[in-house]
Design a protein around this motif. Structure first.
Motif, PDB file in Angstrom:
ATOM      1  N   PHE A 153       0.829  -1.201   0.000  1.00  0.00           N
ATOM      2  CA  PHE A 153       0.000   0.000   0.000  1.00  0.00           C
ATOM      3  C   PHE A 153       0.867   1.256   0.000  1.00  0.00           C
ATOM      4  N   LEU A 154       1.878   1.300   0.850  1.00  0.00           N
ATOM      5  CA  LEU A 154       2.752   2.478   0.919  1.00  0.00           C
ATOM      6  C   LEU A 154       3.487   2.709  -0.398  1.00  0.00           C
ATOM      7  N   LEU A 155       3.917   1.637  -1.047  1.00  0.00           N
ATOM      8  CA  LEU A 155       4.595   1.777  -2.338  1.00  0.00           C
ATOM      9  C   LEU A 155       3.637   2.311  -3.405  1.00  0.00           C
TER      10      LEU A 155
ATOM     11  N   GLN B  30       4.089   5.788  -5.473  1.00  0.00           N
ATOM     12  CA  GLN B  30       4.081   5.850  -6.933  1.00  0.00           C
ATOM     13  C   GLN B  30       3.027   6.824  -7.442  1.00  0.00           C
ATOM     14  N   ARG B  31       1.870   6.847  -6.797  1.00  0.00           N
ATOM     15  CA  ARG B  31       0.829   7.805  -7.197  1.00  0.00           C
ATOM     16  C   ARG B  31       1.307   9.228  -6.975  1.00  0.00           C
ATOM     17  N   ALA B  32       1.981   9.452  -5.859  1.00  0.00           N
ATOM     18  CA  ALA B  32       2.484  10.798  -5.573  1.00  0.00           C
ATOM     19  C   ALA B  32       3.523  11.203  -6.611  1.00  0.00           C
TER      20      ALA B  32
ATOM     21  N   PRO C   7       7.307  16.523 -13.152  1.00  0.00           N
ATOM     22  CA  PRO C   7       8.534  17.320 -13.242  1.00  0.00           C
ATOM     23  C   PRO C   7       9.347  17.271 -11.951  1.00  0.00           C
ATOM     24  N   LEU C   8       8.655  17.316 -10.824  1.00  0.00           N
ATOM     25  CA  LEU C   8       9.357  17.247  -9.549  1.00  0.00           C
ATOM     26  C   LEU C   8       9.968  15.876  -9.329  1.00  0.00           C
ATOM     27  N   SER C   9       9.281  14.822  -9.769  1.00  0.00           N
ATOM     28  CA  SER C   9       9.796  13.469  -9.613  1.00  0.00           C
ATOM     29  C   SER C   9      11.073  13.287 -10.416  1.00  0.00           C
ATOM     30  N   ALA C  10      11.096  13.789 -11.640  1.00  0.00           N
ATOM     31  CA  ALA C  10      12.294  13.678 -12.477  1.00  0.00           C
ATOM     32  C   ALA C  10      13.441  14.459 -11.850  1.00  0.00           C
TER      33      ALA C  10
END
Length: 128
Positions: free
Chosen positions: A101-103, A107-109, A115-118
């Motif tokens: 669930f936490l993973l 991933q959804r976040a 852009p922030l994830s990259a």
């Protein structure tokens, strides 16, 4: 969690504490829990606009609902306590299901902020 119409905020709080226990190999020192919660503007003293009386929330989840256990650390000279998964948490889910669930949440976040994830991934690569 059944808590008079305020289940979602308390459930979110519980998810955070249970996450800390997994992160710390099945226990979360009370000092670390309050340190993390203080970053969410939930201090050990005082009242929070959503959660109410902070010091009352943990005992409510620990003792009455059985989602967390609260025990003194063995061999501690001072009265230091830690949180553990309680019997109700084990009855409702497993640690494996909880980690999955936490993973998924993570991933959804990450997908919500591409852009922030990259940028975060690039910074992580550069730091390594």
């Amino acid at each position: 969690m059944h808590s008079g119409g305020q289940g979602l905020p308390k459930a979110s709080f519980l998810v955070l504490v249970l996450s800390l226990t997994i992160w710390n190999r099945d226990h979360a020192p009370e000092e670390e829990v309050w340190g993390t919660l203080s970053r969410m503007w939930l201090c050990a003293e005082g009242e929070h606009c959503v959660f109410g009386e902070s010091r009352e929330l943990l005992p409510h989840m620990c003792l009455r609902e059985g989602n967390l256990e609260y025990q003194q650390l063995p061999d501690s000279h001072l009265a230091c306590y830690e949180f553990l998964w309680g019997p109700q948490a084990y009855a409702e889910t497993s640690k494996w299901q909880f980690m999955v669930f936490l993973l998924r949440v993570k991933q959804r976040a990450l997908r919500a902020f591409p852009p922030l994830s990259a940028e975060a991934a690039r910074e992580e690569d550069e730091a390594a």
